[in-house]
Motif scaffolding. Sequence first.
Motif, PDB file in Angstrom:
ATOM      1  N   PRO A 178      -8.710  34.045  26.203  1.00  0.00           N
ATOM      2  CA  PRO A 178      -8.694  35.400  25.637  1.00  0.00           C
ATOM      3  C   PRO A 178      -7.268  35.865  25.330  1.00  0.00           C
ATOM      4  O   PRO A 178      -6.372  35.749  26.165  1.00  0.00           O
ATOM      5  CB  PRO A 178      -9.326  36.255  26.746  1.00  0.00           C
ATOM      6  N   ASP A 179      -7.068  36.352  24.120  1.00  0.00           N
ATOM      7  CA  ASP A 179      -5.785  36.941  23.706  1.00  0.00           C
ATOM      8  C   ASP A 179      -4.612  35.981  23.879  1.00  0.00           C
ATOM      9  O   ASP A 179      -3.494  36.405  24.203  1.00  0.00           O
ATOM     10  CB  ASP A 179      -5.510  38.232  24.490  1.00  0.00           C
ATOM     11  N   ALA A 180      -4.861  34.694  23.668  1.00  0.00           N
ATOM     12  CA  ALA A 180      -3.782  33.707  23.775  1.00  0.00           C
ATOM     13  C   ALA A 180      -3.125  33.503  22.414  1.00  0.00           C
ATOM     14  O   ALA A 180      -3.719  33.761  21.367  1.00  0.00           O
ATOM     15  CB  ALA A 180      -4.315  32.384  24.306  1.00  0.00           C
ATOM     16  N   VAL A 181      -1.882  33.021  22.443  1.00  0.00           N
ATOM     17  CA  VAL A 181      -1.117  32.757  21.223  1.00  0.00           C
ATOM     18  C   VAL A 181      -0.564  31.343  21.296  1.00  0.00           C
ATOM     19  O   VAL A 181      -0.092  30.906  22.353  1.00  0.00           O
ATOM     20  CB  VAL A 181       0.037  33.772  21.061  1.00  0.00           C
ATOM     21  N   PHE A 182      -0.629  30.619  20.171  1.00  0.00           N
ATOM     22  CA  PHE A 182      -0.037  29.285  20.074  1.00  0.00           C
ATOM     23  C   PHE A 182       1.301  29.395  19.360  1.00  0.00           C
ATOM     24  O   PHE A 182       1.383  29.925  18.250  1.00  0.00           O
ATOM     25  CB  PHE A 182      -0.958  28.338  19.307  1.00  0.00           C
ATOM     26  N   LEU A 183       2.351  28.907  20.002  1.00  0.00           N
ATOM     27  CA  LEU A 183       3.694  28.931  19.424  1.00  0.00           C
ATOM     28  C   LEU A 183       4.052  27.506  19.020  1.00  0.00           C
ATOM     29  O   LEU A 183       4.436  26.684  19.850  1.00  0.00           O
ATOM     30  CB  LEU A 183       4.699  29.477  20.442  1.00  0.00           C
ATOM     31  N   GLY A 184       3.903  27.216  17.728  1.00  0.00           N
ATOM     32  CA  GLY A 184       4.120  25.864  17.232  1.00  0.00           C
ATOM     33  C   GLY A 184       5.569  25.596  16.876  1.00  0.00           C
ATOM     34  O   GLY A 184       6.444  26.466  16.983  1.00  0.00           O
ATOM     35  N   LEU A 185       5.821  24.388  16.402  1.00  0.00           N
ATOM     36  CA  LEU A 185       7.181  24.024  16.014  1.00  0.00           C
ATOM     37  C   LEU A 185       7.637  24.755  14.757  1.00  0.00           C
ATOM     38  O   LEU A 185       8.834  24.786  14.459  1.00  0.00           O
ATOM     39  CB  LEU A 185       7.268  22.508  15.801  1.00  0.00           C
ATOM     40  N   ASP A 186       6.694  25.361  14.043  1.00  0.00           N
ATOM     41  CA  ASP A 186       7.097  26.156  12.879  1.00  0.00           C
ATOM     42  C   ASP A 186       7.887  27.399  13.295  1.00  0.00           C
ATOM     43  O   ASP A 186       8.433  28.102  12.446  1.00  0.00           O
ATOM     44  CB  ASP A 186       5.880  26.556  12.047  1.00  0.00           C
ATOM     45  N   ARG A 187       7.960  27.646  14.611  1.00  0.00           N
ATOM     46  CA  ARG A 187       8.776  28.766  15.089  1.00  0.00           C
ATOM     47  C   ARG A 187      10.244  28.597  14.704  1.00  0.00           C
ATOM     48  O   ARG A 187      10.999  29.572  14.638  1.00  0.00           O
ATOM     49  CB  ARG A 187       8.671  28.890  16.614  1.00  0.00           C
ATOM     50  N   LEU A 188      10.651  27.340  14.455  1.00  0.00           N
ATOM     51  CA  LEU A 188      12.050  27.050  14.156  1.00  0.00           C
ATOM     52  C   LEU A 188      12.363  27.129  12.665  1.00  0.00           C
ATOM     53  O   LEU A 188      13.523  26.966  12.271  1.00  0.00           O
ATOM     54  CB  LEU A 188      12.405  25.655  14.681  1.00  0.00           C
ATOM     55  N   GLN A 189      11.339  27.365  11.853  1.00  0.00           N
ATOM     56  CA  GLN A 189      11.574  27.453  10.415  1.00  0.00           C
ATOM     57  C   GLN A 189      12.381  28.701  10.075  1.00  0.00           C
ATOM     58  O   GLN A 189      12.281  29.728  10.749  1.00  0.00           O
ATOM     59  CB  GLN A 189      10.239  27.469   9.666  1.00  0.00           C
ATOM     60  N   ASP A 190      13.164  28.601   9.025  1.00  0.00           N
ATOM     61  CA  ASP A 190      13.968  29.739   8.546  1.00  0.00           C
ATOM     62  C   ASP A 190      14.841  30.326   9.652  1.00  0.00           C
ATOM     63  O   ASP A 190      15.072  31.543   9.711  1.00  0.00           O
ATOM     64  CB  ASP A 190      13.066  30.836   7.969  1.00  0.00           C
ATOM     65  N   LYS A 191      15.303  29.439  10.548  1.00  0.00           N
ATOM     66  CA  LYS A 191      16.195  29.848  11.639  1.00  0.00           C
ATOM     67  C   LYS A 191      15.597  30.957  12.505  1.00  0.00           C
ATOM     68  O   LYS A 191      16.307  31.830  13.011  1.00  0.00           O
ATOM     69  CB  LYS A 191      17.549  30.290  11.080  1.00  0.00           C
ATOM     70  N   GLY A 192      14.273  30.909  12.649  1.00  0.00           N
ATOM     71  CA  GLY A 192      13.615  31.857  13.543  1.00  0.00           C
ATOM     72  C   GLY A 192      13.666  33.291  13.069  1.00  0.00           C
ATOM     73  O   GLY A 192      13.701  34.217  13.884  1.00  0.00           O
TER      74      GLY A 192
END
Length: 357
Positions: A178-192
Amino acid sequence: MSSSAPCFNASEAASQLGVSIKALRLYEQQGLVTPGRTAAGYRVYGPNEMDRAGEIVALRALGLSLAQVARVLDGDPQSLATALAAHETALNNELQDLVQKLDRIRRVRSDLARGQMPVDGELTRLIDRTGISVEFALPWPWGGEHFEVRDIRPLNYIIGSLGSGKTRLALRLAETLPDAVFLGLDRLQDKGVAALDLLKADATLKSRVDRAVEWLVDEGATESEALTILLVAFEADGPAALVVDMVEQDLDGVTQEALITFLRLRASAGVRPFFLMTRSSAILDLAAIGPDEAIILCPANHSAPVRVAPYPGAPGYEAVATCLATPEVRARIARQPETTAGEATINTPQTHAPRDS
């Protein structure tokens, strides 16, 4: 030092203090404690060193960074006062929780004295639950097998070899919790840029992240965009659980060690659960796993994921240790025995599963 005074070698001292040998070495490297040496050059901890190390362990348990510990031991009261205030708040919260539980028990006992049985759900609320659980049908490559994790810990590591399906497991966990979030490697795109925009828009979040960065830098971490992006996710309000793809990405080893120390302190405070995908021994140190942590292994043969106990000999332990080994060691383990002269080599077609990190 009196010859009758108890002295401990590094292993014994670590056991007495409830920390790892690695932690003791770190305290020594930072100049916080200086063990004696035997004639053969081995470290030895006498009463003074044990007292000093005990103070360090206590201060670390209060959430102080190594730099803050050093300042307190040097006589600076400010860091200690701040840590004690936070600890007092945590204890008050625990006390309020206990008071509420006592009130519920007293109400039920009072009703029983009047001959009234508890209503539906009332007994359930008396139970002190230790964690949440989740269950679902496993995605490909498992083919719909039932999977369940009980008593989810504050810190959960997801590990497996390439192609083991760990990314798909992590995604399904994020979808199901419930109410979980996935933080993928795309977090590093565009310098965050997305994470940095959140910081600009939320002064409270920025303050928390700044404090976390200061603590981590005191631990020897290197400030970077990758670290800031993670801290924004860890410190943000909202998600009830966070699933992070390859948490060590773009972090050096010392920063990884500082980060997991930081997350362990958060775990001890009972924050929302984190699921960390990793293949780094700096993040997942098998010798340092505590009661607030759990390991979930995705076996290479695509049998169902399993929780692995962090001690040698436990089912799955060697597979986890192999995943954490350096690429050179993994290659050596995986290398097939060389064929001797005259032996035939049979080439069989290889099937390639979709890439999975």
